[in-house]
Design an enzyme around this catalytic site. Structure first.
Site, PDB file in Angstrom:
ATOM      1  N   LYS A 130       0.867  -1.183   0.000  1.00  0.00           N
ATOM      2  CA  LYS A 130       0.000   0.000   0.000  1.00  0.00           C
ATOM      3  C   LYS A 130       0.895   1.222   0.000  1.00  0.00           C
ATOM      4  O   LYS A 130       2.021   1.178   0.495  1.00  0.00           O
ATOM      5  CB  LYS A 130      -0.889   0.014   1.249  1.00  0.00           C
ATOM      6  N   ASP A 170      -6.896   4.401  -4.668  1.00  0.00           N
ATOM      7  CA  ASP A 170      -7.549   4.228  -3.363  1.00  0.00           C
ATOM      8  C   ASP A 170      -8.183   5.581  -3.051  1.00  0.00           C
ATOM      9  O   ASP A 170      -8.412   6.379  -3.974  1.00  0.00           O
ATOM     10  CB  ASP A 170      -6.537   3.797  -2.287  1.00  0.00           C
TER      11      ASP A 170
HETATM   12  P1  NDP Z   1     -12.937   7.744  -2.549  1.00  0.00           P
HETATM   13  O1  NDP Z   1     -11.904   8.761  -2.340  1.00  0.00           O
HETATM   14  O2  NDP Z   1     -13.542   7.581  -3.896  1.00  0.00           O
HETATM   15  O3  NDP Z   1     -14.151   7.981  -1.517  1.00  0.00           O
HETATM   16  C1  NDP Z   1     -13.943   7.994  -0.136  1.00  0.00           C
HETATM   17  C2  NDP Z   1     -15.249   8.370   0.539  1.00  0.00           C
HETATM   18  O4  NDP Z   1     -15.090   8.252   1.944  1.00  0.00           O
HETATM   19  C3  NDP Z   1     -15.668   9.808   0.281  1.00  0.00           C
HETATM   20  O5  NDP Z   1     -17.064   9.894   0.335  1.00  0.00           O
HETATM   21  C4  NDP Z   1     -15.021  10.532   1.464  1.00  0.00           C
HETATM   22  O6  NDP Z   1     -15.641  11.773   1.799  1.00  0.00           O
HETATM   23  C5  NDP Z   1     -15.244   9.528   2.562  1.00  0.00           C
HETATM   24  N1  NDP Z   1     -14.222   9.690   3.601  1.00  0.00           N
HETATM   25  C6  NDP Z   1     -12.879   9.654   3.442  1.00  0.00           C
HETATM   26  N2  NDP Z   1     -12.255   9.858   4.624  1.00  0.00           N
HETATM   27  C7  NDP Z   1     -13.255  10.027   5.526  1.00  0.00           C
HETATM   28  C8  NDP Z   1     -13.267  10.269   6.920  1.00  0.00           C
HETATM   29  N3  NDP Z   1     -12.129  10.378   7.611  1.00  0.00           N
HETATM   30  N4  NDP Z   1     -14.486  10.373   7.539  1.00  0.00           N
HETATM   31  C9  NDP Z   1     -15.645  10.257   6.826  1.00  0.00           C
HETATM   32  N5  NDP Z   1     -15.677  10.022   5.503  1.00  0.00           N
HETATM   33  C10 NDP Z   1     -14.507   9.909   4.870  1.00  0.00           C
HETATM   34  O7  NDP Z   1     -12.317   6.356  -2.035  1.00  0.00           O
HETATM   35  P2  NDP Z   1     -12.779   4.877  -2.353  1.00  0.00           P
HETATM   36  O8  NDP Z   1     -14.250   4.813  -2.502  1.00  0.00           O
HETATM   37  O9  NDP Z   1     -11.908   4.348  -3.420  1.00  0.00           O
HETATM   38  O10 NDP Z   1     -12.328   4.115  -1.009  1.00  0.00           O
HETATM   39  C11 NDP Z   1     -13.200   3.972   0.110  1.00  0.00           C
HETATM   40  C12 NDP Z   1     -12.725   2.828   0.979  1.00  0.00           C
HETATM   41  O11 NDP Z   1     -12.681   1.615   0.215  1.00  0.00           O
HETATM   42  C13 NDP Z   1     -11.316   2.989   1.568  1.00  0.00           C
HETATM   43  O12 NDP Z   1     -11.284   2.358   2.827  1.00  0.00           O
HETATM   44  C14 NDP Z   1     -10.464   2.207   0.581  1.00  0.00           C
HETATM   45  O13 NDP Z   1      -9.254   1.769   1.167  1.00  0.00           O
HETATM   46  C15 NDP Z   1     -11.385   1.056   0.303  1.00  0.00           C
HETATM   47  N6  NDP Z   1     -11.094   0.313  -0.926  1.00  0.00           N
HETATM   48  C16 NDP Z   1     -11.084   0.937  -2.144  1.00  0.00           C
HETATM   49  C17 NDP Z   1     -10.840   0.226  -3.285  1.00  0.00           C
HETATM   50  C18 NDP Z   1     -10.953   0.825  -4.634  1.00  0.00           C
HETATM   51  O14 NDP Z   1     -10.925   0.067  -5.616  1.00  0.00           O
HETATM   52  N7  NDP Z   1     -11.124   2.125  -4.787  1.00  0.00           N
HETATM   53  C19 NDP Z   1     -10.458  -1.211  -3.226  1.00  0.00           C
HETATM   54  C20 NDP Z   1     -10.602  -1.795  -1.909  1.00  0.00           C
HETATM   55  C21 NDP Z   1     -10.861  -1.032  -0.818  1.00  0.00           C
HETATM   56  P3  NDP Z   1     -15.044  13.170   1.262  1.00  0.00           P
HETATM   57  O15 NDP Z   1     -15.609  13.324  -0.114  1.00  0.00           O
HETATM   58  O16 NDP Z   1     -15.575  14.170   2.252  1.00  0.00           O
HETATM   59  O17 NDP Z   1     -13.551  13.067   1.292  1.00  0.00           O
END
Ligand code: NDP
Length: 452
Positions: A130, A170
């Site tokens: 990562k 991510d």
């Molecule tokens: P994005 O950046 O597309 O979206 C993240 C979302 O989570 C946004 O809505 C963001 O809000 C919110 N968020 C981020 N940090 C916080 C926080 N501290 N408190 C509350 N809300 C928060 O990321 P992904 O959708 O790609 O990833 C989401 C999760 O899925 C992560 O844990 C990632 O590791 C996991 N994941 C992702 C994969 C992928 O293919 N993308 C694969 C496997 C796991 P805001 O808009 O306000 O920042």
């Protein structure tokens, strides 16, 4: 008798904590896995003698570097970047890159550790890694993001490669950022290789990679519900997050006949009792695209919906929960509330969104609970398929990839059931199943290599 035979779980965790001071997320992730593995290896002397768990809990290497870039005002900004290469026992290092102000070495070590088990579970040949930086993309112009990505890759390129380490997206890193980093890698090395996944379709990306994590989580949920004699049609889901994973999980849940009631971002959550249908999901996708809008704007567009500042959606009564935002967003108290309100199943789209207390509540209540390392493995699985297509210089059709994703999620589900069925098969402890199945393949490869 082997040295580690004298160490119990608490002693082992105390050692991990001592060697990783101040790294709470990493210690938490190791503890969650170790409690199942200790039980599993109790009568398996070879894993003790070779200190397998101790070795997996010590990353192969942690690379930390300075990332300098110039903002639009001409001011010089300094961030810290990392790549944590946890294990390449079963394939090249593989795992996403996260750009978020909350990124620390501890967070990336926990994610790389989890990724090792997740990638093993997929059945594909991928190790665990990562990376990321404490860079906040919010409010940055496209040019600023480009300069940051180029600077980040100017160091990272030394440590990655199609057969060495293959990063992906991510939080805060989507197709645009992958494009900037791929362009810089190609410029520096003069090589066009599959060094990153999540690429654009024009330059080696795979169809359905973008959708795969969210879709995969719902396929996994579907498998769990089917085994329990339940089904998605008619079920209500609370979803957290409004990024890539959350929106594609919501999309697939709606497609399969369920109703999505909530979405969230770091400002709070929206609750739409009418249900967030495909048209509304598309509206949020546009909102959360490059302009990175705020979820609270949803209530201005759709009457009847409410915004809850600073809140998380777990108090909304539902049948299933899909935490898809970030780590530790669902606590023990939240889990109790979900169980009391009738939630029967939880599938983690995010990585470690449920804290240890929350996991304990779900396991005790016998709620059907899929940990992220199993439920969200669809994204890295299609990344693995992207690597295969790049190596063979071919592009598979969308329908074939959709089917492969469904098959892979089914395979992960069945591996979890194999090692997680308890009480005579009446309940599946997916946490235990995922930990043991993920561990076993990596551990056996390590045994084959001897002491390296
Ligand atoms: P994005 O950046 O597309 O979206 C993240 C979302 O989570 C946004 O809505 C963001 O809000 C919110 N968020 C981020 N940090 C916080 C926080 N501290 N408190 C509350 N809300 C928060 O990321 P992904 O959708 O790609 O990833 C989401 C999760 O899925 C992560 O844990 C990632 O590791 C996991 N994941 C992702 C994969 C992928 O293919 N993308 C694969 C496997 C796991 P805001 O808009 O306000 O920042």
């Amino acid at each position: 008798m082997a040295v580690s035979d004298h160490v119990d779980l608490d002693g082992f965790i105390a050692g991990v904590r001592r060697r990783n001071p101040g790294q709470a997320e990493f210690v938490q992730a190791v503890r969650e896995v170790a409690q199942d593995i200790f039980e599993f290896i109790a009568d398996k002397e070879q894993y003790h003698r070779h200190q397998i768990l101790r070795r997996i809990a010590e990353p192969d290497r942690v690379i930390s570097f300075r990332v300098c870039w110039e903002d639009d005002k001409g001011e010089i900004r300094v961030q810290r970047g990392w790549r944590v290469q946890n294990s390449n026992a079963i394939g090249p290092y593989k795992g996403g890159i996260r750009f978020h102000p909350s990124v620390t070495e501890s967070v990336l070590k926990f994610l790389a550790f989890e990724q090792t088990f997740k990638n093993s579970l997929t059945g594909l040949p991928m190790g665990g890694a990562k990376g990321g930086a404490n860079f906040n993309p919010r409010g940055k112009s496209g040019h600023e993001v480009m300069r940051f990505c180029q600077s980040f890759m100017t160091e990272l390129y030394r440590h990655v490669g199609a057969d060495v380490d293959v990063p992906a997206g991510d939080i805060g890193v989507g197709g645009r950022e992958i494009g900037f980093m791929f362009g810089q890698y190609k410029r520096i090395t003069n090589q066009f290789t599959g060094v990153l996944t999540g690429k654009g379709l024009e330059y080696g990306g795979s169809l359905i990679r973008t959708e795969a994590t969210g879709y995969g989580a719902v396929h996994f949920l579907d498998n769990m519900l089917e085994l329990a004699g339940q089904a998605i049609p008619g079920k209500r889901a609370v979803v957290s997050g409004s990024g890539n994973v959350a929106l594609h999980a919501a999309e697939k849940f709606v497609e399969l006949g369920g109703t999505v009631l909530t979405l969230s971002d770091s400002d709070g959550f929206i609750h739409d009792p009418a249900g967030i249908d495909q048209a509304r999901i598309d509206w949020v996708k546009a909102l959360k695209g490059e302009r990175r809008g705020r979820i609270q704007d949803y209530v201005k567009e759709f009457t009847g919906a409410t915004f809850h500042a600073g809140g998380r959606p777990w108090s909304v009564p539902c049948d299933v929960a899909l935490p898809c935002a970030t780590q530790n967003e669902l606590t023990g108290a939240d889990a109790k509330l979900l169980v009391a309100n009738g939630c029967i199943a939880v599938a983690e789209g995010a990585n470690m969104p449920t804290d240890l207390d929350g996991v304990h509540v779900f396991r005790t209540a016998k709620t059907i609970f899929a940990p992220g390392k199993a439920a969200n493995a669809g994204g890295v699985s299609v990344s693995g398929l992207e690597m295969s297509q790049n190596s063979a210089r071919i592009a598979w059709k969308e329908e074939d990839l959709r089917k492969m994703l469904i098959d892979i999620m089914r395979g992960i589900h069945d591996r979890c059931v194999e090692h997680g069925a308890v009480a005579g098969g009446k309940y599946v402890d997916y946490v235990r199943g995922a930990n043991i199945a993920g561990f076993k393949k990596v551990a056996d490869a390590m045994l084959a290599f001897g002491v390296v």
